[in-house]
Design an enzyme around this catalytic site. Structure first.
Site, PDB file in Angstrom:
ATOM      1  N   GLU A  89       0.544  -1.167  -0.109  1.00 34.47           N
ATOM      2  CA  GLU A  89      -0.183   0.445   0.271  1.00 34.47           C
ATOM      3  C   GLU A  89       0.929   1.125  -0.282  1.00 34.47           C
ATOM      4  O   GLU A  89       2.449   0.905  -0.105  1.00 34.47           O
ATOM      5  CB  GLU A  89      -0.923   0.107   1.160  1.00 34.47           C
ATOM      6  CG  GLU A  89      -0.430  -0.277   2.430  1.00 34.47           C
ATOM      7  CD  GLU A  89      -1.321  -0.428   3.707  1.00 34.47           C
ATOM      8  OE1 GLU A  89      -1.261   0.293   3.936  1.00 34.47           O
ATOM      9  OE2 GLU A  89      -1.956  -1.969   4.618  1.00 34.47           O
ATOM     10  N   LEU A 222      11.914   6.532  17.017  1.00 38.07           N
ATOM     11  CA  LEU A 222      12.626   6.350  18.473  1.00 38.07           C
ATOM     12  C   LEU A 222      11.321   5.501  19.755  1.00 38.07           C
ATOM     13  O   LEU A 222      11.119   4.686  20.142  1.00 38.07           O
ATOM     14  CB  LEU A 222      12.701   7.601  19.528  1.00 38.07           C
ATOM     15  CG  LEU A 222      13.632   7.445  19.811  1.00 38.07           C
ATOM     16  CD1 LEU A 222      15.441   6.592  19.962  1.00 38.07           C
ATOM     17  CD2 LEU A 222      13.935   9.137  20.984  1.00 38.07           C
ATOM     18  N   CYS A 340       0.735   2.627   8.495  1.00 36.44           N
ATOM     19  CA  CYS A 340       1.273   1.343   7.593  1.00 36.44           C
ATOM     20  C   CYS A 340       0.609  -0.105   7.949  1.00 36.44           C
ATOM     21  O   CYS A 340       0.008  -0.237   8.596  1.00 36.44           O
ATOM     22  CB  CYS A 340       2.037   1.226   8.390  1.00 36.44           C
ATOM     23  SG  CYS A 340       3.987   2.332   8.441  1.00 36.44           S
TER      24      CYS A 340
HETATM   25  N1  SAH Z   1      10.232   0.351   9.527  1.00 35.19           N
HETATM   26  C1  SAH Z   1      10.211   2.231   9.048  1.00 35.19           C
HETATM   27  C2  SAH Z   1       9.797   2.525   7.906  1.00 35.19           C
HETATM   28  C3  SAH Z   1       8.153   1.817   8.233  1.00 35.19           C
HETATM   29  S1  SAH Z   1       6.331   2.442   9.826  1.00 35.19           S
HETATM   30  C4  SAH Z   1      10.269   2.612  10.356  1.00 35.19           C
HETATM   31  O1  SAH Z   1       9.536   1.980  11.849  1.00 35.19           O
HETATM   32  O2  SAH Z   1      10.881   3.740  11.011  1.00 35.19           O
HETATM   33  C5  SAH Z   1       6.427   4.420   9.658  1.00 35.19           C
HETATM   34  C6  SAH Z   1       6.337   5.928  10.581  1.00 35.19           C
HETATM   35  O3  SAH Z   1       5.534   5.194  11.030  1.00 35.19           O
HETATM   36  C7  SAH Z   1       7.548   4.351  12.034  1.00 35.19           C
HETATM   37  O4  SAH Z   1       7.325   6.046  12.771  1.00 35.19           O
HETATM   38  C8  SAH Z   1       6.140   4.057  12.100  1.00 35.19           C
HETATM   39  O5  SAH Z   1       6.447   3.738  14.114  1.00 35.19           O
HETATM   40  C9  SAH Z   1       5.199   4.807  12.149  1.00 35.19           C
HETATM   41  N2  SAH Z   1       3.376   3.940  12.610  1.00 35.19           N
HETATM   42  C10 SAH Z   1       3.370   2.959  12.284  1.00 35.19           C
HETATM   43  N3  SAH Z   1       2.119   1.851  13.163  1.00 35.19           N
HETATM   44  C11 SAH Z   1       1.809   3.687  13.500  1.00 35.19           C
HETATM   45  C12 SAH Z   1       0.105   3.825  14.211  1.00 35.19           C
HETATM   46  N4  SAH Z   1      -0.428   2.694  13.429  1.00 35.19           N
HETATM   47  N5  SAH Z   1       0.610   4.678  14.057  1.00 35.19           N
HETATM   48  C13 SAH Z   1       1.404   6.271  14.355  1.00 35.19           C
HETATM   49  N6  SAH Z   1       1.743   5.134  13.240  1.00 35.19           N
HETATM   50  C14 SAH Z   1       2.429   4.447  13.012  1.00 35.19           C
END
Ligand code: SAH
Length: 353
Positions: A89, A222, A340
């Site tokens: 997606e 983080l 995501c």
């Molecule tokens: N694997 C990478 C990139 C994908 S996630 C990473 O971990 O950075 C991209 C961002 O979206 C990350 O900061 C992740 O923690 C955040 N994210 C994922 N699912 C989320 C959710 N349900 N609510 C808010 N942020 C989310």
């Protein structure tokens, strides 16, 4: 699965074209067509025979839009289908200065973060550089009437974030290849300064990326200020400590001169009390970094709660008072499963029932 032609850079296309007995200038026409988001069969400047020869080896169009969801705030969410039937997606966010597209780098993810829907079914496979690129090529083509700029620089998608499904540094080689393709003047030519790569903090790969000489915006998820809390929501924290991550960020800054970013998702009762704001200030004060706060986009399979907007602004205020550069991300696309992996997860579920 056939090969992905969009994996090739201009020089590689030239070699291919010559090996197939065509004139060298055909490579330019081919790349032009692909950059315009066209399928091989749709590139009118090439002969039918040449295209048929290419189609024996390469996918006509490696990524297709299966469904589009339109948010009331203008955000568009795409469910893409790959040639092998796998689904990924992406999101397009519309801002005044241009369009930012969020792309996926893997089908699924194996990092296991507690709040994230992408990781629900584990990692299925890595995407190739051309599959990552194609997500942008087709969306850019779809919106070509909104393109900004002149000549070769004219494009609708002006910014790219690697924040879709997958961990980009867990698919290192293809991700770096993609970064070179998308920033190349032979192709879309998006400036590396307009590209953000988000990682959960795979430290050795962060050093490698710093040495690649691509001046992109490095972002680290983080989500906690101590290793114990972090490991509760992000299993990768058991492998790399926050101290090691900060050192790698510092190295990135020294090598590239670019400040770095942190994503901090506010999870009620976990990481967003006053003491956490204080700890975040202690941790990052004086560093050349910026903190992006995100309110958790609740995932129904996960038992974690989002923080209220007012409280989130109070948390932001505490960071700013402590001297940090920080912003609270506007929540957009919530009505279309903006976070995501949410869309793919719900699609897979519907089709299992
Ligand atoms: N694997 C990478 C990139 C994908 S996630 C990473 O971990 O950075 C991209 C961002 O979206 C990350 O900061 C992740 O923690 C955040 N994210 C994922 N699912 C989320 C959710 N349900 N609510 C808010 N942020 C989310």
């Amino acid at each position: 699965m056939k090969k992905v032609l969009q994996d090739l850079n201009f020089q590689e296309l030239e070699t291919l074209v010559l090996s197939l007995g065509e004139k060298k200038f055909r490579a330019k026409q081919l790349l032009e067509g692909l950059t315009q988001g066209k399928a091989i069969s749709g590139i009118t400047s090439l002969s039918k025979a040449f295209k048929e020869r290419l189609l024996e080896e390469f996918e006509d169009q490696p990524v297709r839009i299966k469904e589009t969801f339109y948010s009331l705030d203008g955000t568009e969410k795409y469910l893409f289908e790959l040639s092998d039937g796998n689904l990924i997606e992406g999101v397009l966010m519309k801002y005044k200065y241009g369009y930012t597209q969020c792309v996926s780098t893997q089908v699924g993810c194996r990092m296991g973060c507690a709040f994230c829907a992408s990781t629900l079914g584990g990692l299925v496979r890595n995407l190739t550089a051309g599959e990552i690129l194609s997500q942008i090529l087709i969306v850019n083509a779809l919106h070509k009437e909104d393109a900004l700029g002149d000549g070769a620089q004219k494009r609708a998608v002006t910014n790219v974030v690697l924040m879709g499904s997958g961990e980009p540094l867990d698919n290192y080689d293809e991700t770096v290849k993609f970064l070179r393709l998308v920033t190349s003047g032979d192709g879309l030519g998006i400036s590396a300064r307009n590209v953000s790569l988000s990682t959960c903090g795979i430290v050795p790969k962060m050093y490698r990326l710093a040495d690649e000489g691509i001046p992109l915006n490095l972002t680290v998820s983080l989500h906690a200020t101590d290793d114990e809390t972090r490991a509760r929501v992000m299993p990768v924290a058991k492998a790399y400590s926050i101290a090691e991550i900060l050192k790698a960020c510092e190295y990135y800054f020294q090598k590239t001169g670019r400040r770095y970013y942190f994503e901090y998702t506010l999870i009620e009762g976990e990481n967003c009390d006053e003491e956490h704001a204080q700890a975040l200030v202690e941790l990052l004060k004086g560093k050349p970094c910026h903190v992006n706060l995100i309110r958790l986009n609740e995932v129904k399979e996960r038992d974690l709660k989002s923080m209220g907007e007012k409280e989130a602004y109070r948390f932001l205020g505490r960071l700013e008072k402590g001297g940090l550069s920080a912003t609270l991300r506007r929540q957009i696309g919530v009505d279309v499963g903006g976070a995501c992996g949410q869309l793919r997860a719900s699609y897979l579920q519907q089709n299992e029932q």
